[in-house]
Scaffold this motif. Structure first.
Motif, mmCIF file in Angstrom:
data_model
loop_
_atom_site.group_PDB
_atom_site.id
_atom_site.type_symbol
_atom_site.label_atom_id
_atom_site.label_comp_id
_atom_site.label_asym_id
_atom_site.label_seq_id
_atom_site.Cartn_x
_atom_site.Cartn_y
_atom_site.Cartn_z
ATOM 1 N N LEU A 146 0.569 -1.538 -0.262
ATOM 2 C CA LEU A 146 -0.044 -0.286 -0.314
ATOM 3 C C LEU A 146 0.894 1.289 -0.221
ATOM 4 N N ARG A 147 1.799 1.522 -0.051
ATOM 5 C CA ARG A 147 2.877 2.586 -0.282
ATOM 6 C C ARG A 147 3.107 3.517 -1.066
ATOM 7 N N TYR A 148 3.282 4.868 -1.667
ATOM 8 C CA TYR A 148 3.166 5.496 -2.996
ATOM 9 C C TYR A 148 4.172 6.074 -2.850
ATOM 10 N N ASN A 149 4.496 6.598 -3.338
ATOM 11 C CA ASN A 149 5.858 7.376 -4.191
ATOM 12 C C ASN A 149 6.975 6.453 -2.747
ATOM 13 N N VAL A 150 7.610 5.606 -2.413
ATOM 14 C CA VAL A 150 7.715 5.203 -1.215
ATOM 15 C C VAL A 150 9.109 4.363 -1.854
ATOM 16 N N GLY A 151 10.398 4.929 -1.818
ATOM 17 C CA GLY A 151 11.368 3.790 -2.550
ATOM 18 C C GLY A 151 12.018 4.380 -3.359
ATOM 19 N N THR A 152 12.993 4.427 -3.821
ATOM 20 C CA THR A 152 13.728 5.634 -4.518
ATOM 21 C C THR A 152 14.045 5.491 -6.447
ATOM 22 N N ASP B 164 -3.389 -2.579 -15.895
ATOM 23 C CA ASP B 164 -2.216 -2.099 -16.553
ATOM 24 C C ASP B 164 -1.900 -0.598 -14.970
ATOM 25 N N SER B 165 -2.873 -0.769 -13.187
ATOM 26 C CA SER B 165 -2.313 0.359 -12.577
ATOM 27 C C SER B 165 -0.639 -0.050 -12.240
ATOM 28 N N TYR B 166 0.017 0.681 -11.661
ATOM 29 C CA TYR B 166 1.557 0.449 -11.421
ATOM 30 C C TYR B 166 0.972 -0.174 -10.432
ATOM 31 N N GLU B 167 0.559 0.772 -9.418
ATOM 32 C CA GLU B 167 0.295 0.094 -7.950
ATOM 33 C C GLU B 167 -0.827 -1.461 -8.167
ATOM 34 N N ALA B 168 -0.983 -1.590 -8.551
ATOM 35 C CA ALA B 168 -1.428 -3.689 -8.743
ATOM 36 C C ALA B 168 -0.267 -4.347 -9.349
ATOM 37 N N PHE B 169 0.866 -3.371 -9.495
ATOM 38 C CA PHE B 169 2.171 -4.210 -9.884
ATOM 39 C C PHE B 169 3.093 -4.468 -8.165
ATOM 40 N N ILE B 170 3.107 -2.987 -7.832
ATOM 41 C CA ILE B 170 2.995 -3.264 -6.689
ATOM 42 C C ILE B 170 2.944 -4.124 -5.293
ATOM 43 N N PHE B 171 1.491 -3.898 -5.606
ATOM 44 C CA PHE B 171 0.817 -4.361 -4.974
ATOM 45 C C PHE B 171 1.513 -6.519 -5.217
ATOM 46 N N VAL B 172 1.321 -7.448 -6.039
ATOM 47 C CA VAL B 172 1.606 -8.282 -7.029
ATOM 48 C C VAL B 172 3.224 -8.678 -6.419
ATOM 49 N N ASN B 173 4.012 -7.577 -6.592
ATOM 50 C CA ASN B 173 5.678 -7.308 -6.056
ATOM 51 C C ASN B 173 5.412 -7.572 -4.487
ATOM 52 N N SER B 174 4.979 -7.292 -4.086
ATOM 53 C CA SER B 174 4.657 -6.912 -2.657
ATOM 54 C C SER B 174 4.343 -8.346 -2.002
ATOM 55 N N PHE B 175 3.618 -9.093 -2.325
ATOM 56 C CA PHE B 175 2.765 -9.913 -2.164
ATOM 57 C C PHE B 175 4.358 -11.477 -2.353
ATOM 58 N N LEU B 176 4.565 -11.304 -4.010
ATOM 59 C CA LEU B 176 5.453 -12.446 -3.692
ATOM 60 C C LEU B 176 6.390 -12.369 -3.296
ATOM 61 N N GLN C 284 13.904 -2.677 1.570
ATOM 62 C CA GLN C 284 15.398 -2.304 0.331
ATOM 63 C C GLN C 284 14.112 -3.278 -0.563
ATOM 64 N N SER C 285 13.359 -4.218 -0.165
ATOM 65 C CA SER C 285 12.272 -4.459 -1.050
ATOM 66 C C SER C 285 11.079 -3.277 -2.187
ATOM 67 N N PHE C 286 11.630 -2.171 -0.834
ATOM 68 C CA PHE C 286 10.755 -1.186 -1.155
ATOM 69 C C PHE C 286 11.468 -0.569 -2.652
ATOM 70 N N CYS C 287 12.504 -0.443 -2.893
ATOM 71 C CA CYS C 287 13.655 0.102 -3.845
ATOM 72 C C CYS C 287 14.597 -0.898 -4.816
ATOM 73 N N LEU C 288 14.500 -2.062 -4.668
ATOM 74 C CA LEU C 288 15.604 -2.658 -5.866
ATOM 75 C C LEU C 288 13.801 -3.723 -6.388
ATOM 76 N N LEU C 289 13.050 -3.922 -7.275
ATOM 77 C CA LEU C 289 11.738 -3.820 -7.637
ATOM 78 C C LEU C 289 12.322 -5.069 -8.131
ATOM 79 N N ARG C 290 13.247 -4.863 -8.750
ATOM 80 C CA ARG C 290 13.307 -5.842 -9.519
ATOM 81 C C ARG C 290 14.792 -7.111 -9.018
#
Length: 362
Positions: free
Chosen positions: A64-70, A103-115, A146-152
């Motif tokens: 649920l973060r927004y614009n958090v992480g470099t 196409d929501s970027y926030e939805a991708f963050i949601f999926v990334n965080s869950f994984l 670091q998971s907030f920044c290093l998405l890959r």
């Protein structure tokens, strides 16, 4: 309590309280207590509930973060472009899979965080019974942030951490496949792969000591040369005063953990032979930090090793038979890494402060 740190401190306290409760029920299951009166299902269900809610807190704070992480905004801009950068195919596939539904970027963050959170929680349960100290270190040593920044890269780190089961059981074909999958999300996995493929080798104690001393001397000699090269090549990559001491912290962290592990090495291996792999990973971390501490691109590889410290430190403490000394170690590591977490989130360029959420972003 500083307001901007409140969300992370409250998260830390709540996650570790829930993990502590889960671990208590795990011990009951292991020791067979309360089985006669309540049956196995009662502590099993309670343990699973506590694990679920501790993982849910970690997931929600991240998702649920927004614009958090470099890299939050950077990835958002890249993904919005017609042509994606030359990213690894696994990450692109995950992105495209998410785009099938939205196409929501926030939805991708949601999926990334869950994984990421799901893999780490699964690993902590499998490897150490959801020990609360491991979860505490997962947050305070910086891997979670670091998971907030290093998405890959964080997905690659999580996958390689999952592969520790193949190191323990010496299933090298499966380990190689795990490394390949991790590399599909971040190619830096291949740089650290030798350390994990060699994690089970037997090394004499004197060779550990010699390698550490020799590596330290090389690091001292090379540091000013490397700094001069980097300042010319990258136009002062370490302008931030705190970021400039992070390489020193990386080496110091490795030395502290390795020295403690060296003291308890025989007990660690006697407790479980697979702990030799954790010990070797700590040693290889030192080798990498000595060689690459002041190379900005390469220093990101250190993050692959940190999750294994979150397993090794609790195991070291559990090897101590004196209950007073054991409590002292818990307090020592707890205080040291709590201070580090506060400094990390507040002063480094990770960009995790201030915390904002998509709930109140519009």
């Amino acid at each position: 309590m500083k307001p901007e740190l409140a969300i992370y401190i409250l998260m830390l306290l709540s996650v570790n309280f829930l993990a502590y409760r889960a671990y208590r029920y795990e011990l009951q299951l292991i020791n067979g207590t309360q089985m006669i009166q309540f049956g196995k299902s009662a502590p099993l269900m309670k343990r699973n509930i506590y694990i679920f809610f501790s993982g849910t807190i970690l997931f929600l704070v991240s998702a649920l973060r927004y614009n958090v992480g470099t890299d939050y905004i950077n990835y958002k801009m890249f993904i919005a472009q017609p042509v994606l950068p030359d990213w690894e195919r696994g990450f692109v596939a995950l992105l495209r899979l998410t785009e099938i539904f939205t196409d929501s970027y926030e939805a991708f963050i949601f999926v990334n965080s869950f994984l990421v959170v799901a893999i780490f929680c699964k690993c902590y349960y499998d490897y150490i019974g959801f020990h609360p100290m491991a979860l505490y270190l997962f947050i305070t040593m910086g891997t979670y942030f670091q998971s907030f920044c290093l998405l890959r890269q964080i997905i690659a780190i999580a996958i390689l951490f999952y592969g520790f089961r193949y190191i323990k059981n010496k299933h090298y074909i499966k380990l190689i496949l795990c490394i390949i999958v991790a590399a599909l999300f971040h190619s830096s996995t291949l740089i650290v792969a030798p350390a994990f493929l060699l994690a089970n080798i037997k090394i004499e104690r004197k060779n550990y000591i010699f390698g550490t001393i020799f590596g330290g001397v090389i690091a001292i000699i090379m540091q000013p040369i490397a700094m001069e090269f980097i300042n010319q090549k990258y136009f002062g990559a370490f302008n931030n005063a705190v970021d400039s001491i992070l390489p020193i912290y990386s080496i110091a962290l490795g030395m502290i953990v390795f020295v403690f592990a060296m003291i308890y090495r025989d007990k660690l291996i006697q407790l479980n032979e697979s702990n030799n792999a954790l010990f070797n990973i700590a040693f290889f971390y030192l080798v990498y930090t000595f060689v690459f501490a002041y190379v900005p691109v390469m220093s990101r590889c250190f993050q692959f090793f940190i999750p294994f410290f979150t397993l090794l430190i609790p195991k070291i403490i559990m090897c101590e038979t004196n209950p007073v000394t054991r409590k002292f170690f818990y307090a020592l590591f707890g205080i040291v890494f709590f201070i580090y977490m506060c400094l990390f989130v507040k002063f480094t360029s990770a960009g995790v402060l201030p915390y904002q959420t998509i709930i109140f972003s519009h």
